[in-house]
Write a protein that holds these residues in place. Structure first.
Motif, short mmCIF file in Angstrom:
data_model
loop_
_atom_site.label_atom_id
_atom_site.label_comp_id
_atom_site.label_asym_id
_atom_site.label_seq_id
_atom_site.Cartn_x
_atom_site.Cartn_y
_atom_site.Cartn_z
N ALA A 119 0.84 -32.63 27.14
CA ALA A 119 0.69 -32.00 28.51
C ALA A 119 0.24 -32.61 29.57
CB ALA A 119 -0.06 -30.40 28.45
N LEU A 120 -0.66 -33.52 29.25
CA LEU A 120 -1.40 -34.34 30.28
C LEU A 120 -0.27 -35.35 30.70
CD1 LEU A 120 -3.94 -35.30 31.88
CD2 LEU A 120 -4.46 -36.91 29.83
N ALA A 121 0.49 -35.94 29.87
CA ALA A 121 1.48 -36.74 30.35
C ALA A 121 2.44 -36.28 31.25
CB ALA A 121 1.90 -37.47 28.95
N ARG A 122 2.70 -34.86 30.58
CA ARG A 122 3.91 -34.32 31.66
C ARG A 122 3.18 -34.07 33.01
NH1 ARG A 122 3.38 -30.45 34.82
NH2 ARG A 122 2.07 -29.31 33.31
N SER A 123 1.94 -33.64 33.05
CA SER A 123 1.43 -33.12 34.21
C SER A 123 1.31 -34.53 35.16
CB SER A 123 0.04 -32.61 34.23
OG SER A 123 -0.86 -32.28 35.34
N ASN A 163 2.74 -42.47 21.57
CA ASN A 163 1.53 -42.14 22.42
C ASN A 163 1.73 -42.23 24.08
OD1 ASN A 163 1.67 -44.89 23.52
ND2 ASN A 163 0.73 -45.85 21.57
N TYR A 164 0.74 -41.96 24.60
CA TYR A 164 0.46 -41.59 26.10
C TYR A 164 1.42 -43.18 26.73
CZ TYR A 164 -1.73 -40.90 30.62
OH TYR A 164 -1.77 -41.08 31.93
N ALA A 165 0.65 -44.09 26.43
CA ALA A 165 1.02 -45.25 27.32
C ALA A 165 2.39 -45.63 26.98
CB ALA A 165 0.15 -46.58 26.84
N ALA A 166 3.06 -45.34 25.85
CA ALA A 166 4.38 -45.65 25.64
C ALA A 166 5.38 -44.85 26.50
CB ALA A 166 4.79 -45.54 24.28
N PHE A 167 4.86 -43.64 27.01
CA PHE A 167 5.61 -42.75 27.85
C PHE A 167 5.58 -43.11 29.33
CE2 PHE A 167 5.35 -39.06 30.41
CZ PHE A 167 6.73 -38.51 30.48
N MET A 168 4.24 -43.50 29.71
CA MET A 168 3.90 -43.60 31.21
C MET A 168 4.50 -44.92 31.68
SD MET A 168 2.50 -40.71 32.19
CE MET A 168 1.64 -41.28 33.72
N GLN A 169 4.08 -45.98 30.92
CA GLN A 169 4.49 -47.24 31.28
C GLN A 169 5.96 -47.45 32.00
OE1 GLN A 169 3.18 -50.61 28.96
NE2 GLN A 169 4.52 -52.17 30.41
N LYS A 220 12.11 -34.95 25.44
CA LYS A 220 11.99 -35.45 23.95
C LYS A 220 10.85 -36.35 23.74
CE LYS A 220 13.73 -36.71 19.78
NZ LYS A 220 12.82 -37.97 19.61
N GLN A 221 10.31 -37.20 24.54
CA GLN A 221 9.29 -37.86 24.53
C GLN A 221 8.10 -37.21 24.50
OE1 GLN A 221 10.16 -40.75 27.63
NE2 GLN A 221 9.94 -42.70 26.16
N LEU A 222 7.99 -36.26 25.21
CA LEU A 222 6.67 -35.42 25.37
C LEU A 222 6.74 -34.48 24.07
CD1 LEU A 222 7.09 -33.98 28.80
CD2 LEU A 222 5.44 -35.55 28.02
N GLN A 223 7.81 -34.06 23.54
CA GLN A 223 7.58 -33.55 22.18
C GLN A 223 7.23 -34.41 21.25
OE1 GLN A 223 11.10 -31.34 20.86
NE2 GLN A 223 11.27 -30.17 22.57
#
Length: 665
Positions: free
Chosen positions: A162-166, A590-596, A579-582
């Motif tokens: 949820a934090l990554a989504r936000s 992990n968070y970094a692998a999504f955000m970068q 899909k990544q958030l799931q």
């Protein structure tokens, strides 16, 4: 002292109601006789800080500021709920033990977790925090949940998701909304052109559907049906449809329709007054299980079809049934299965349904409570389960019309689980006539099973005469054929039901084949909690409009989609994000692998915006569409920044915290 932090006051009161009495009510909390204290958030007490919190220069909307990417993320207290945050600050310090009682989804998980983090609760106390999962506000259900507390540490991945989504929504929405609003203004459009990772692809679906309809050119196609008689002297028995062979492929479109009238006429002439030999008779008896109980999207789609309700009306009505009346379980569920333990409560639930719905009283009496459908499956139940009625019984007259209709729909879907399978037989007859293949099909109901509960219009059987009993090798007679010219039809405009179905089954609209296969297992665009708000936001922004039941894009919506990079208007990227958030929630990413990579993509999208031609906006200058959001843009004040991002409803504090999504959604 044990402190239980609920997501909203209604849940807090439901939890307190089952704790030892007498109770002492304080400002923003309830203290039980055993010393337990129940307090609550009011939706999100915190929000992502505005850009000018990172740099005062960001109050002004300027292209040379973009992209704005915080080095250290900041949360800030929401002004309207700051008082409750102060209450929690004091109680958290006093508490020996903490219990997280947010809603059982990723936003509910983050909502309380971020308060605990913001209040700088010591690590040891955070590690020991327990999780209370409540999906039914009735006292018995709440009491059971309190006996089944889990470690909050189990749900950390859900909170991180949820934090990554936000944060991703903030980056995407703030930056692209500012970029295209400024470019639009340069072209003469004074509207706030909000862009979001979910709302924009949804708008793109509607714009492209409208364009497809506007550009559609109807073409004739031809069907040949053989009029089959048992003998040359007997009346017509049935019609059989021509099945073109591979040799006809050059005369067919991609859907197999025959486009050549001469070919169709030739086939019709060849089969006139000719023997028709039965090549094969296939009869297969089948069973169909009842449809599963509803999740929110399935409820919204069915309610739109059956009751003409918008997604938001369904969500509001279901929320009222849950919070105000406690007649249904948690309504924002994305699950259509039930835990095994719920099977033991089935008779109480059926009794409650009978008391609330006169129309379903007969169905309740006929329900066989010994039947255990496929809905009861612990392996497919996560933090929450399907939406079903509760065992609570209210006095007559408490529900309004919308609530009554929604309750009946939810209750009927639950009752289906206690009816036998629908049994039927499919028959297919294949014939050879003058060297060509023809076929006729029929479905015969053997036992109606659960279908007896459906309205008659949903359970109609074919009025045509049944196929006669035939055997392979039998020779019949082809009389006067039927040659029909038909015309291709454009796809229909989106409605509430079909747009929601598109959002949930988004795999049909993605272009990336590898992503299409992945999306069969995921939710699609948005979540159960946000889809209704996304659609409503697009109407609020004047990007969409209603024409009867049809949903169409406005000139402003069309212009925005045509101005944006195609990647921003297609569902591929957004569905991949989901899909990544799931995957984060399930510890597969992990968070970094999504955000970068998301941040790298943002740089590319901003570059596209900076080089976009403003001429495409000039056609809207001075139009009615150009008035949307005009006052919000005129200065560099903070409210302008929110106009590009928030779009949040101010109704019913705490209910709208994740219901009406941000522009980044």
């Amino acid at each position: 002292m044990r402190l239980i932090i609920a997501e909203k006051p209604s849940l807090g009161r439901a939890i307190a109601a089952v704790l030892p009495k007498p109770h002492t009510k304080g400002e923003g909390f309830i203290r039980a006789a055993n010393g337990d204290v129940v307090s609550w958030c009011i939706g999100h007490l915190l929000e992502q800080a505005e850009p000018d919190a990172y740099d005062p220069a960001f109050k002004q909307w300027r292209l040379d500021h973009l992209p704005i990417i915080p080095a250290q993320w900041q949360l800030q207290a929401k002004p309207q709920t700051r008082k409750q945050l102060t209450v929690l600050r004091k109680l958290v310090k006093e508490a020996d033990n903490l219990v997280h009682a947010g809603d059982p989804d990723r936003e509910g998980q983050l909502l309380v977790d971020e308060v605990i983090e913001f209040l700088k609760v010591p690590a040891a106390k955070r590690q020991a925090m327990q999780r209370l999962l409540v999906s039914d506000l009735n006292p018995q259900a709440v009491s059971r949940a309190l006996q089944q507390l889990r470690s909050n540490q189990e749900f950390v991945p859900l909170s991180v998701s949820a934090l990554a989504r936000s944060r991703a929504d903030w980056l995407y929405g703030i930056n692209l909304t500012r970029a295209y609003t400024i470019k639009g203004r340069q072209g003469g459009v004074n509207s706030v052109l909000s862009v979001g990772r979910v709302q924009t692809p949804v708008l793109g679906l509607v714009v492209r559907r409208d364009e497809e309809i506007n550009n559609f050119i109807s073409k004739p196609f031809y069907e040949v049906q053989a009029a089959v008689h048992l003998t040359a002297d007997t009346p017509l028995s049935f019609y059989a449809n021509w099945q073109p062979s591979d040799a006809c492929a050059a005369h067919q479109d991609e859907e197999g329709r025959v486009l050549n009238p001469k070919l169709a006429a030739n086939v019709a002439a060849r089969i006139r007054q000719q023997p028709a030999q039965v090549e094969q008779v296939e009869r297969k008896e089948k069973k169909q299980a009842p449809p599963l109980p509803f999740n929110l999207s399935a409820l919204q789609i069915d309610a739109a079809k059956a009751l003409g309700m918008s997604a938001q009306q369904v969500l509001d009505g279901a929320q009222s049934l849950y919070e105000k009346h406690q007649l249904i379980t948690y309504p924002r569920s994305d699950c259509r299965y039930l835990p095994q333990e719920h099977f033991a409560q089935r008779q109480q639930v059926i009794t409650a349904v009978s008391a609330h719905s006169e129309a379903l009283a007969t169905a309740c009496a006929q329900a066989d409570s010994s039947i255990r459908s496929q809905a009861w499956n612990d392996a497919k139940v996560g933090a929450h389960h399907a939406i079903i009625p509760t065992a609570k019984v209210l006095p007559a007259g408490r529900l309004n019309s919308t609530e009554q209709k929604l309750y009946a729909l939810i209750a009927r879907q639950y009752l289906l689980q206690f009816f036998p399978h629908y049994e039927y037989a499919d028959t297919k007859i294949s014939l050879i006539i003058a060297g060509g293949l023809f076929s006729a099909t029929e479905r015969e109901t053997l036992k109606p099973g659960w279908k007896v509960l459906l309205p008659q219009k949903e359970n109609q059987t074919s009025a045509k005469a049944p196929l006669p009993p035939l055997k392979a090798g039998q020779v019949l007679w082809s009389g006067e054929p039927l040659l029909q010219e038909k015309h291709t039809q454009p796809p229909p405009h989106f409605t509430d039901a079909s747009l929601l179905a598109a959002m949930t089954g988004i795999g049909r609209f993605v272009q990336d084949k590898s992503l299409k296969s992945i999306l069969k297992e995921t939710d699609g665009l948005g979540t159960e909690a946000t889809r209704a708000g996304i659609i409503e936001l697009l109407f609020k922004r004047r990007f969409l409009q209603r024409e009867g039941k049809s949903i169409r894009a406005t000139a402003l919506g069309q212009t925005l989609i045509n101005a944006l990079p195609e990647a921003s208007t297609r569902p591929d990227m957004t569905a991949h994000w989901e899909k990544q958030l799931q995957d984060i929630a399930h510890k597969a990413l992990n968070y970094a692998a999504f955000m970068q990579p998301m941040t790298e993509q943002l740089h590319q999208l901003i570059h596209s915006a900076l080089t976009a031609d403003t001429v495409q906006f000039s056609g809207l200058a001075g139009s009615a569409a150009n008035t949307a959001g005009r006052r919000k843009y005129s200065s560099g004040k903070k409210s302008v920044s929110r106009a590009g991002r928030a779009g949040k409803s101010k109704s019913t504090a705490g209910r709208s915290r994740k219901k009406t999504p941000a522009a980044g959604s």
